[in-house]
Design an enzyme around this catalytic site. Structure first.
Site, mmCIF file in Angstrom:
data_model
loop_
_atom_site.group_PDB
_atom_site.id
_atom_site.type_symbol
_atom_site.label_atom_id
_atom_site.label_comp_id
_atom_site.label_asym_id
_atom_site.label_seq_id
_atom_site.Cartn_x
_atom_site.Cartn_y
_atom_site.Cartn_z
ATOM 1 N N HIS A 12 37.674 31.462 61.417
ATOM 2 C CA HIS A 12 37.050 30.662 62.465
ATOM 3 C C HIS A 12 35.628 31.141 62.747
ATOM 4 O O HIS A 12 35.273 32.288 62.476
ATOM 5 C CB HIS A 12 37.883 30.713 63.745
ATOM 6 N N GLU A 86 46.547 34.950 64.732
ATOM 7 C CA GLU A 86 46.011 36.300 64.573
ATOM 8 C C GLU A 86 47.046 37.335 65.010
ATOM 9 O O GLU A 86 48.024 37.020 65.698
ATOM 10 C CB GLU A 86 44.718 36.436 65.398
#
Length: 193
Positions: A12, A86
């Protein structure tokens, strides 16, 4: 080293918390203006791949990855997969690296690499569980695939594909605004310009 389908991996774009070195883990933080530009660069890099190859796309459920995917993939369809979130960093989530060093000096001193720091967080997911999620994703891939996820997630992904050990994975760079191409046990990086 196992044989996996080709992967185009996108981390990202920069978030507000990335910019101030605050641990996100599975907490949320929006993309910065730079992060939006990084996702736009990824869109340019991916466009010919999406058009020519029509690969499936998997995206982390966390907001920063979703925001990046919406920009980088445009209207291209994708599937959200919770395995791509994550690392859960327990007590460290929401703290800056300086705050962690102050509150947890022994762990901070023993873990100079961010991957190791996250994986040693009190109440966190830990390396083996985290790496197991990444490995499960890899084992489920059947065709060349685009993955939009996170920096540490990507370090483990890239490390597994390239046959690296944990310490080598922890030293991998975590660039934003590029596309990592993983194929035949090797990594290449697509960058603009």
């Amino acid at each position: 080293m196992a044989d996996f389908p080709k992967i185009w991996f996108l981390r990202h774009g920069q978030t507000v918390w990335n910019a101030v070195h605050r641990v996100q883990g599975q907490m949320e933080s929006e993309l910065t203006e730079l992060g939006i530009r990084q996702a736009q660069v990824q869109a340019g890099l991916l466009a010919p791949i999406l058009k020519a190859k029509e690969p499936p796309c998997l995206v982390s459920p966390l907001g920063r990855a979703q925001q990046t995917a919406q920009i980088a993939l445009g209207n291209y369809p994708y599937v959200t997969d919770p395995l791509l979130a994550e690392a859960q960093a327990g007590a460290f989530e929401g703290l800056t690296l300086d705050e962690i060093a102050e509150a947890y000096p022994k762990i901070s001193a023993a873990c100079p690499q961010i991957l190791d720091l996250f994986c040693e967080a009190p109440g966190g997911e830990g390396f083996d569980t985290f790496a197991g999620r990444v490995r499960k994703t890899l084992d489920q891939l059947e065709v060349p695939t685009v993955i939009v996820a996170h920096g540490l997630w990507g370090q483990i992904l890239r490390g597994i594909v390239c046959g690296l050990d944990r310490s080598e994975m922890a030293r991998l760079p975590n660039e934003q605004g590029c596309v990592y191409v993983l194929e035949n046990g090797a990594e290449a990086v697509l960058r603009a310009g």
